[in-house]
Enzyme design. Structure first.
Site: not given
Lengths: 332, 332
Positions: B235, B283, B259, B264
């Site tokens: 996360r 993600h 990622d 985001e």
């Protein structure tokens, strides 16, 4: 009577320096470095050993008749195709190679290429350059199937690593082999076309020989699945490049990662460069940091055996073009 | 008396359609799809089950007081941080997650990222674009060391795959564990700073909890080797992004593959986008082709258990923020 130390003629690619790691030979041998035709022709009559680091060399055959004292040829490469001319094949002079040194690094490289395709990292990097956030779904590796053409020490290590990552892996060898420890199944090369359709990844890890030259042509690409990718870390001429370009253009296969080419360097105007389903690398799959010193150490180990009259390691079967399994005896 | 089928309120991200694979619920439950605050507030009073596919949702807490009938919350994600607000934690309503579904695909993704760094595929692709042939040496994977932060089902699968590819892998968990089958050694999180210097790859595979939020800050990056790479598939807020940018700029670490992010999508003007030692993905590490259907199948399996009065699988320990090993019981 003075002991005369043997003469090692070191043939590198033009303008290449001698590789690192040969220093321990000092006092044990006289190393004469040459990097062109003229130098080789001049040095070869005195050579006891010819040490070839230029795997593309085309000048050894011309020098061969002058090699009056020669007793051993060692190539610091896995592929020895450049040295397999009729006079050397017919002679009793042993040819040894670098079997073992590149196995692991090439296998890692091939695993990386399969993941580059499966996880679509190329698009990820391209989107990053454009600062574009775009969620995508990518392929799993688990359960995919690879066919490795060539079941020598490199092909075998590739199979081990791909299987450890969840793929099933069949091999293509000169003949069928039951119960191979490293492959799910090993098929004889006569069954190549029959085995191609089921492979998600086809990996060429074979030596260049009369049997493999041009093996991947239109017929082979037509047999492959349209979703399949070809990976060639063997030798360029195993693939008919024009047939590959045509197969990629018409979607007969989905992609290719090529580390070796019929012509190296790949010419700047070659159509492969601009295909975004193709990954071009520069004959470097096995060349890990420290590879040259490792090759030198392997040669020195064999040189010590030679000096003591022990059997050499990694003697190439010159008819077959590679080191048969029972002759490797390699500590790598 | 007619049997009343339970009401499942499906909360997706705004404008997302319902995920594929929920069709088998027809006739067994009444599925009400909502994708925004207004819809959720309207639907929640009738909900028996809340099915959350939006792992970033911030609106469940507001709807919570209206959830009069609610008996179960399921998140189709591994991380449930967005749902761990005090009222849900304090309630007796079970929270389940998607433990197991993403393990293998995320582990493959992480393995691919390590090879992307080691084999320098980014430079290879950039040279291809310029039609430049340039032989280079690349890193070996064999013998490298990885530290995986988070020893849950995802971290564990990452460790298995990296070890199968020749790396040594230690883990960081809430406490030391002797003789772990999947890691060389598992250290308690109090030893993070002590273990960081020796890692070539540091992989964050932890849930976002009070214990992990901001865990990777300047102090951690200073402890890492200047040759090390950070990979975050956990996360975003586990990393202090500004500290990471500073560490990358001054060369405290060699690179990062990210990622997940504190914000985001990563904003278009963020400095991370243009760092060529950084790989930005979206993600998506675990999102293999077919992931949504797999998530739906996992929910339906649990729904059938719930309908039959059997214990649910993958119940999150709401204090700890993840499914403890003994509660997984997952068939994946």
């Amino acid at each position: 009577m003075a002991v005369v130390s043997p003469v090692i003629v070191l043939l590198t690619a033009p303008h290449d320096p001698p590789p690192p790691g040969l220093e321990p030979l000092e006092g044990l041998a006289q190393v004469v470095h040459v990097d062109d035709r003229e130098g080789l022709l001049k040095a070869i009559p005195a050579a006891d050993i010819l040490l070839v680091t230029d795997f593309r060399t085309a000048i050894v055959r011309e020098a061969w008749p002058l090699a009056e004292r020669l007793r051993w040829v060692h190539a610091t490469s896995a592929g020895v195709d450049a040295l397999l001319f009729p006079e050397l094949i017919a002679s009793e002079i042993p040819l040894t190679n670098a079997r073992g040194i590149f196995d692991r690094s090439i296998a890692e490289y091939v695993l990386g290429l399969t993941l580059l395709f499966a996880k679509d990292f190329r698009t990820t990097l391209a989107l990053q350059e454009q600062r574009v956030w775009r969620h995508r779904e990518t392929e799993r590796m688990q359960g995919r199937h690879a066919l490795v053409v060539g079941a020598g020490s490199i092909g075998r290590q590739i199979a081990r690593m791909l299987r450890a990552s969840g793929l099933t892996v069949d091999g293509i060898a000169s003949r069928d082999r039951a119960d191979d420890p490293d492959f799910d199944t090993v098929h004889g090369s006569g069954r190549l076309l029959e085995r191609l359709p089921e492979a998600d990844y086809v990996v060429i890890a074979a030596p260049l020989t009369d049997a493999t030259r041009g093996m991947f042509n239109t017929e082979a690409f037509t047999a492959m699945a349209p979703t399949a990718r070809l990976i060639n870390i063997g030798r360029g001429p195993i693939v008919v490049t024009d047939d590959l370009v045509a197969a990629l253009r018409k979607g007969a296969i989905a992609g290719a990662a090529l580390d070796v080419f019929e012509e190296e360097p790949l010419p700047p105007d070659h159509p492969l460069w601009e295909m975004d389903q193709v990954v071009i690398s520069h004959h470097m799959a096995g060349d890990f940091i420290g590879w040259q010193a490792a090759l030198s150490a392997q040669f020195i180990d064999n040189f010590e055996r030679w000096s003591e009259g022990l059997p050499l390691r990694n003697i190439v079967d010159k008819e077959r073009g590679y080191v048969p399994p029972d002759r490797g005896n390699n500590k790598q």
